[in-house]
Motif scaffolding. Structure first.
Motif, mmCIF file in Angstrom:
data_model
loop_
_atom_site.group_PDB
_atom_site.id
_atom_site.type_symbol
_atom_site.label_atom_id
_atom_site.label_comp_id
_atom_site.label_asym_id
_atom_site.label_seq_id
_atom_site.Cartn_x
_atom_site.Cartn_y
_atom_site.Cartn_z
ATOM 1 N N VAL B 550 87.144 27.967 -35.020
ATOM 2 C CA VAL B 550 88.515 27.616 -34.655
ATOM 3 C C VAL B 550 89.499 28.317 -35.585
ATOM 4 C CG1 VAL B 550 90.151 25.703 -34.533
ATOM 5 C CG2 VAL B 550 87.850 25.427 -33.627
ATOM 6 N N ALA B 551 89.177 28.281 -36.847
ATOM 7 C CA ALA B 551 90.077 28.926 -37.800
ATOM 8 C C ALA B 551 90.161 30.419 -37.531
ATOM 9 C CB ALA B 551 89.588 28.652 -39.224
ATOM 10 N N SER B 552 89.038 31.040 -37.203
ATOM 11 C CA SER B 552 89.067 32.482 -36.921
ATOM 12 C C SER B 552 89.865 32.755 -35.658
ATOM 13 C CB SER B 552 87.646 33.011 -36.791
ATOM 14 O OG SER B 552 87.057 32.550 -35.605
ATOM 15 N N GLN B 553 89.779 31.847 -34.685
ATOM 16 C CA GLN B 553 90.577 32.027 -33.474
ATOM 17 C C GLN B 553 92.070 31.926 -33.784
ATOM 18 O OE1 GLN B 553 88.941 29.044 -30.874
ATOM 19 N NE2 GLN B 553 87.198 30.334 -30.264
ATOM 20 N N ILE B 554 92.412 31.025 -34.677
ATOM 21 C CA ILE B 554 93.822 30.915 -35.073
ATOM 22 C C ILE B 554 94.262 32.177 -35.789
ATOM 23 C CG2 ILE B 554 95.439 29.630 -36.511
ATOM 24 C CD1 ILE B 554 93.781 27.130 -35.970
ATOM 25 N N ILE B 555 93.404 32.661 -36.645
ATOM 26 C CA ILE B 555 93.713 33.901 -37.372
ATOM 27 C C ILE B 555 93.904 35.043 -36.381
ATOM 28 C CG2 ILE B 555 92.762 35.640 -38.930
ATOM 29 C CD1 ILE B 555 93.803 33.263 -40.436
ATOM 30 N N ASN B 556 93.044 35.118 -35.390
ATOM 31 C CA ASN B 556 93.165 36.163 -34.375
ATOM 32 C C ASN B 556 94.472 36.033 -33.611
ATOM 33 O OD1 ASN B 556 90.748 37.490 -34.890
ATOM 34 N ND2 ASN B 556 89.592 36.114 -33.540
ATOM 35 N N TRP B 557 94.796 34.819 -33.290
ATOM 36 C CA TRP B 557 96.039 34.611 -32.565
ATOM 37 C C TRP B 557 97.241 35.026 -33.404
ATOM 38 C CZ3 TRP B 557 99.275 30.025 -33.681
ATOM 39 C CH2 TRP B 557 100.437 30.017 -32.914
ATOM 40 N N LEU B 558 97.247 34.625 -34.660
ATOM 41 C CA LEU B 558 98.350 35.011 -35.527
ATOM 42 C C LEU B 558 98.391 36.524 -35.696
ATOM 43 C CD1 LEU B 558 98.061 32.222 -38.267
ATOM 44 C CD2 LEU B 558 99.766 32.393 -36.440
ATOM 45 N N TYR B 559 97.227 37.090 -35.731
ATOM 46 C CA TYR B 559 97.142 38.560 -35.858
ATOM 47 C C TYR B 559 97.767 39.224 -34.651
ATOM 48 C CZ TYR B 559 94.905 43.157 -35.997
ATOM 49 O OH TYR B 559 94.668 44.509 -35.999
ATOM 50 N N GLN B 560 97.430 38.719 -33.474
ATOM 51 C CA GLN B 560 98.012 39.286 -32.253
ATOM 52 C C GLN B 560 99.517 39.099 -32.227
ATOM 53 O OE1 GLN B 560 96.423 41.112 -30.033
ATOM 54 N NE2 GLN B 560 94.539 40.854 -31.225
#
Lengths: 158, 664
Positions: B550-560
């Motif tokens: 979940v945290a990595s998905q959030i990081i990915n989203w913030l990255y995008q």
């Protein structure tokens, strides 16, 4: 040899289409025997009754009247015995029908099988519907729970 | 002579010839010789019957006098009595005559002829004969009536009996024993309840209940005698939860027993044929089910000792089998008669019906009030009834075969090999049971995570498979963060993120969306825009793995999102780094901790430059020290706050300046 529909043990179909010719012959023989018994019993009853009626004449010598009274009792007992024999014959026929009525039994079993198959399919559909409804309700409840959890946590935050 | 009668004596003349007459010429004439018969007749005529006649007349006069006195109460048999008395007198006279004749040698009886009957006597004789014959006919008629009544009763009895038997024969197999040892009054009919589908070669317990004798009750109706102790029900439960299980199932058995008691009470009332047939049908069905339960128990008993099933037999008694599944889980399977179950219920509760309801309510309360850590232990005990049904269904399909190949809601779909092999059934059942227990634990872990992370939503994915379970942890970017420029679907960043947890038997598989897939972006398909990360993990690490995903998905989203606004950022698994001027980097790091009560995912802001790294190496700073000038603990941020933080960092990167690099 086969007279009309199968009677007694003749549940093997008309025209000797049963398993073996011997079985068909046995069934016909049994049918004949039963008919003879029926005819014998009925003739017995009629004969004894006619004798009873014939003895109705009053004779002069009293001794003959006593003799006739004993004969009347004997004729009456014979009539009752013949009637009892007929009843036993009917019982035998019923028992034979129970154990030989394959056509009707098979039809009924097939009908019940179809009914139960339909009931089984209906139950399966009902179960699947219940499962689908339960899944939908679960999903809805999970959504509600999630939204309520968020609200609770937001209220807790300063 | 009777006493009181006057005695009269007559003197006969001397037997000498007396001159009868003499003629003028001197010829003497003597009376002719009396013929012997005439002499006898004269002697008979000399018998005087006057005394009898006079006596009769006197008696008649007396009776007439009496009759005149008693004219008010005439007796109907009086005339007959008088006639009989007259006949008696005549007979006595004749008997006396006969005795006299016998005593007197001179007189003998020549012949006897019946006197010609008078018309009234003839008619009376005829009437007597006719009355006698009428009486005979009436006797015969009475005999016929009694026989007819008896035959009618017998016909009615047989009609009821055979009617019921024929109706029951449509559902049950009827056999007849033609042995001479049949009890009187019974035709030797039996119901054969043993199904031919049972494998004869593998059956050890030949059920004594499979043949049910057909008897007659007092009314001649069909009746069967079945002892309630002989019918067993299958009971499945978890060892250690026996009291709850017994209470939970007590209501079911109570309903059966109440029906039995109700039927016993109504036995005293006359049942019509329809009710009688229904009751018999129900009893036969109970026996049929009991036989099936016995077969299931036997099969389980036999297969439990097969090591391939994965269970261990830890206890065995008559009609009782205890098995261990490992990991402290023990189950039992037993055959319980209705009496045993009833006595057990009575031992636990006073009022059967009311207390049968209360335990269910208490179990609901237990469900509502149960904490997550206690639910792990109690959840496995709630499904014993469904396991009971499940094991019956498995063996039912094995023994009798499923009705149709299609199974709409098949929770027990077996492979072809397993379906035909009885030894695999028990293994499949216990693996399903183990899976259910294990999946309950997995669900507890997932609920724990979803409860603590507010933007995570737990969604159950029904698999309709007894050995597979699936859940999805779903995260959606709030609507308030959606920008107007994102209405174009092609350029819009991904807003929904999922992590799927699948459990097959006891294997946990985590599948989650990872970083965007370059090739998938070109294809434009939503399902191929991101890589899919797949992990197998154990239950102890499940929470950490989920949180990391979940945290990595959030990081990915913030990255995008950062890329969308044109900021160059670097991304790590749980870190998002912004490059500032002068070689400084500002990193937003995620920290996962399943035991964190306030929230499992916390965020740190870390400033890194060449000086900060050297100081960190020298001082070996504690990473959790929020007071460091290079690290800042942001807390458990929501998605909105994370996005706002990102925008602030983007602004910091755009605006430049080291003053904002501290992130205070």
């Amino acid at each position: 040899m086969n007279k009309g529909g199968p009677v007694g043990g003749g549940g093997l179909g008309v025209g000797g289409s049963g398993p073996t010719a011997a079985a068909a012959a046995a069934a016909a023989q049994k049918q004949k025997t039963l008919l003879q018994r029926v005819e014998g019993d009925i003739a017995n009853i009629v004969d004894n009754f006619s004798h009873l009626v014939n003895v109705a004449r009053v004779n002069d010598p009293p001794v003959r009247n006593s003799q006739e009274s004993f004969m009347m009792e004997m004729r009456a007992a014979r009539m009752v015995q013949a009637a009892d024999s007929l009843l036993k014959l009917v019982s035998e026929l019923k028992q034979t029908a129970i154990f030989s009525g394959f056509a009707s039994l098979n039809d009924h079993v097939e009908q019940r099988r179809v009914e139960f198959s339909e009931l089984g399919e209906k139950t399966d559909r009902l179960l699947s519907r219940i499962g689908e409804e339960a899944a939908a309700s679960l999903k809805e409840l999970e959504t509600h729970y999630s939204s309520s959890a968020q609200k609770n946590l937001q209220n807790l935050k300063p | 002579m009777e006493e009181g009668t006057q005695l009269q004596v007559s003197i006969d003349k001397l037997p000498i010839k007396r001159l009868e007459s003499i003629e003028e010429n001197g010829i003497e004439r003597f009376p002719s010789d009396v013929d012997y018969d005439e002499k006898r007749l004269s002697l008979i005529r000399r018998i005087d019957f006057a005394w009898a006649v006079e006596k009769d007349d006197e008696e008649k006069n007396k009776k007439q006098k009496k009759a005149s006195k008693e004219a008010s109460t005439p007796w109907q048999w009086q005339s007959m009595v008088e006639n009989l008395q007259l006949a008696h007198q005549e007979l006595s006279v004749i008997i006396d005559l006969i005795n006299t004749v016998e005593a007197n040698d001179a007189v003998t009886v020549a012949s006897m002829t019946r006197p010609k009957l008078l018309p009234n006597e003839a008619l009376s004789d005829l009437a007597v004969s006719a009355a006698t014959k009428l009486q005979c006919y009436r006797h015969v008629g009475k005999y016929f009536k009694q026989s007819a009544k008896a035959f009618e009763r017998q016909v009615a009895r047989e009609a009821r009996f055979y009617g019921a038997l024929i109706r029951l024969q449509q559902n049950w197999k009827v056999k007849r024993q033609r042995q001479a040892a049949i009890a009187p009054g019974s035709e030797g009919f039996t119901f054969d309840l043993f199904d031919t589908s049972y494998d004869q070669g593998t059956i050890y317990r030949s059920s004594s209940m499979s043949t049910v004798r057909v008897n007659h009750d007092t009314a001649g109706m069909l009746a069967i005698n079945i002892s309630p102790n002989s019918c067993h029900t299958l009971q499945f439960g978890f060892v250690g939860a026996e009291s709850e299980e017994r209470r939970g199932t007590s209501d079911k058995h109570e309903s059966d027993l109440s029906d039995e008691h109700h039927t016993e009470e109504t036995d005293k009332k006359p049942l019509n044929d329809e009710e009688c047939v229904k009751k018999t049908h129900s009893l036969l069905r109970e026996v049929h089910k009991a036989i099936f339960n016995e077969q299931v128990f036997d099969l389980v008993n036999r297969e439990a000792f097969n090591t391939s099933t994965g269970v261990t037999v830890t206890g065995i008694r008559e009609n009782y089998l205890q098995l261990s599944l490992g990991q402290g889980t023990a189950v039992y399977l037993s055959l319980v008669s209705s009496d045993q179950d009833h006595s057990a219920v009575e031992g636990e509760s006073n009022n059967d019906v009311e207390n049968a309801i209360v335990p269910l309510e208490s179990s609901d309360e237990m469900e509502c009030d149960a904490k997550l850590n206690t639910r792990k232990k109690e959840g496995q005990f709630y499904h014993s009834t469904c396991y009971e049904i499940y094991i019956q269904q498995i063996f039912h399909d094995y023994i009798f075969g499923s009705g149709s190949e299609k199974s709409v809601s098949s929770g027990s779909r077996l492979s072809g090999a397993q379906a035909k092999d009885g030894s695999g059934l028990l293994g499949h059942f216990f693996m399903s049971l183990a899976h259910r227990i294990f999946s309950t634990k997995v669900l507890t872990e997932l609920e724990n995570v979803a409860c603590k992370v507010p933007y995570l939503q737990l969604i159950s994915n029904p698999t309709w498979n007894s050995r597979a379970s699936s859940w999805t942890l779903f995260m959606e970017v709030p609507q308030s963060i959606i920008r107007t420029s994102d209405f174009n679907e092609k350029n819009a960043s991904k807003r929904q993120f999922w992590t799927k947890v699948s459990v097959n038997d006891d294997c946990i598989n985590v599948k989650a969306e990872g970083s965007p897939n370059v090739s998938g972006l070109f294809k434009g398909k939503a399902e191929e825009t991101h890589t899919i990360n797949r992990y197998d993990c154990n239950i102890a690490d499940l929470a950490v793995v989920i949180l990391q995903q979940v945290a990595s998905q959030i990081i990915n989203w913030l990255y995008q999102e950062a890329l969308m606004v044109g900021i160059k950022v670097n991304r790590d698994f749980l870190s998002l780094c912004f490059e500032l001027e002068q070689g400084e980097t500002l990193c937003l790091n995620a920290n996962v901790d399943p035991e964190d009560i306030e929230g499992c995912i916390s965020w740190w802001l870390v400033m890194e430059d060449s000086f900060a790294e050297e100081q960190k190496l020298q001082m070996n700073m504690n990473i959790n020290d929020g007071a460091s000038e290079y690290k800042k603990f942001l807390g458990h941020l929501s998605l909105e706050l994370l996005y706002a933080t990102l925008m602030d960092l983007v602004g910091l990167c755009c605006g430049g300046g080291g003053g904002g690099g501290g992130g205070h």
